[in-house]
Write a protein that holds these residues in place. Structure first.
Motif, PDB file in Angstrom:
ATOM      1  N   THR A  19      61.535  32.723  30.687  1.00  0.00           N
ATOM      2  CA  THR A  19      60.586  31.756  31.247  1.00  0.00           C
ATOM      3  C   THR A  19      61.241  30.427  31.636  1.00  0.00           C
ATOM      4  O   THR A  19      60.588  29.598  32.275  1.00  0.00           O
ATOM      5  N   ILE A  52      54.891  36.694  28.840  1.00  0.00           N
ATOM      6  CA  ILE A  52      55.904  36.054  29.680  1.00  0.00           C
ATOM      7  C   ILE A  52      55.262  35.570  30.988  1.00  0.00           C
ATOM      8  O   ILE A  52      55.499  34.441  31.434  1.00  0.00           O
ATOM      9  N   GLU A  53      54.424  36.417  31.581  1.00  0.00           N
ATOM     10  CA  GLU A  53      53.732  36.038  32.822  1.00  0.00           C
ATOM     11  C   GLU A  53      52.824  34.831  32.591  1.00  0.00           C
ATOM     12  O   GLU A  53      52.756  33.923  33.422  1.00  0.00           O
ATOM     13  N   ARG A  56      54.929  31.710  32.330  1.00  0.00           N
ATOM     14  CA  ARG A  56      55.358  31.275  33.669  1.00  0.00           C
ATOM     15  C   ARG A  56      54.210  30.574  34.396  1.00  0.00           C
ATOM     16  O   ARG A  56      54.434  29.590  35.107  1.00  0.00           O
ATOM     17  N   GLU A  57      53.001  31.075  34.220  1.00  0.00           N
ATOM     18  CA  GLU A  57      51.825  30.442  34.827  1.00  0.00           C
ATOM     19  C   GLU A  57      51.599  29.060  34.224  1.00  0.00           C
ATOM     20  O   GLU A  57      51.289  28.102  34.944  1.00  0.00           O
ATOM     21  N   SER A  59      53.889  27.130  32.997  1.00  0.00           N
ATOM     22  CA  SER A  59      54.953  26.284  33.540  1.00  0.00           C
ATOM     23  C   SER A  59      54.615  25.831  34.956  1.00  0.00           C
ATOM     24  O   SER A  59      54.772  24.654  35.303  1.00  0.00           O
ATOM     25  N   ARG A  60      54.118  26.750  35.783  1.00  0.00           N
ATOM     26  CA  ARG A  60      53.759  26.426  37.163  1.00  0.00           C
ATOM     27  C   ARG A  60      52.632  25.401  37.205  1.00  0.00           C
ATOM     28  O   ARG A  60      52.707  24.402  37.926  1.00  0.00           O
TER      29      ARG A  60
END
Length: 140
Positions: A19, A52-53, A56-57, A59-60
């Motif tokens: 990530t 993990i997805e 990442r979301e 973080s975005r």
């Protein structure tokens, strides 16, 4: 053996690398319940690909200036939508199974005399299209 997206397989160091986040950030998100990794018998965190997805979301969204509370709400709504989509698929499959399991269901119509009659599903009822002219009887 197939690994499902929800299978907890990644240790925190690997999840952090995947990530681009620091392990301490992942621990903080766990404490805030933004992402809830599974735990091993020794209480080590294990992250799934779905986790993990989500990281990442997070973080975005964070990079776009969304607050942690806003991110929590977005994730909550995304999870709710995913659950509803899954439920709709379940119901669609159940309906399809029911339609297949009950072929030739009975359909009812009325005959010329007004009596209820059973007809086969998919059959069109033949209608009487004759025109009848009625004149009152004049007794004379």
């Amino acid at each position: 053996m197939t690994v499902e997206p929800t299978d907890p397989v990644f240790a925190i160091a690997i999840a952090a690398e995947l990530t681009g986040m620091h392990p301490q950030t992942l621990r903080q998100y766990d404490r805030l319940e933004l992402v809830s990794p599974k735990r091993t018998a020794g209480q080590s965190r294990r992250y799934s690909m779905r986790d993990i997805e989500q990281l990442r979301e997070i973080s975005r969204l964070s990079a776009e200036g969304v607050s942690l509370e806003g991110i929590r709400r977005v994730l909550q709504l995304e999870n709710q939508v995913a659950e509803l989509v899954s439920r709709v698929r379940e119901l669609e499959h159940a309906l399809a199974d029911e339609l297949v399991a009950r072929p030739g269901r009975r359909v009812f119509a009325a005959d010329e005399a007004g009596d209820v009659v059973s007809i086969k599903a998919g059959t069109r009822v033949r209608r009487n299209t004759q025109v009848v002219v009625w004149r009152p009887f004049s007794g004379g």
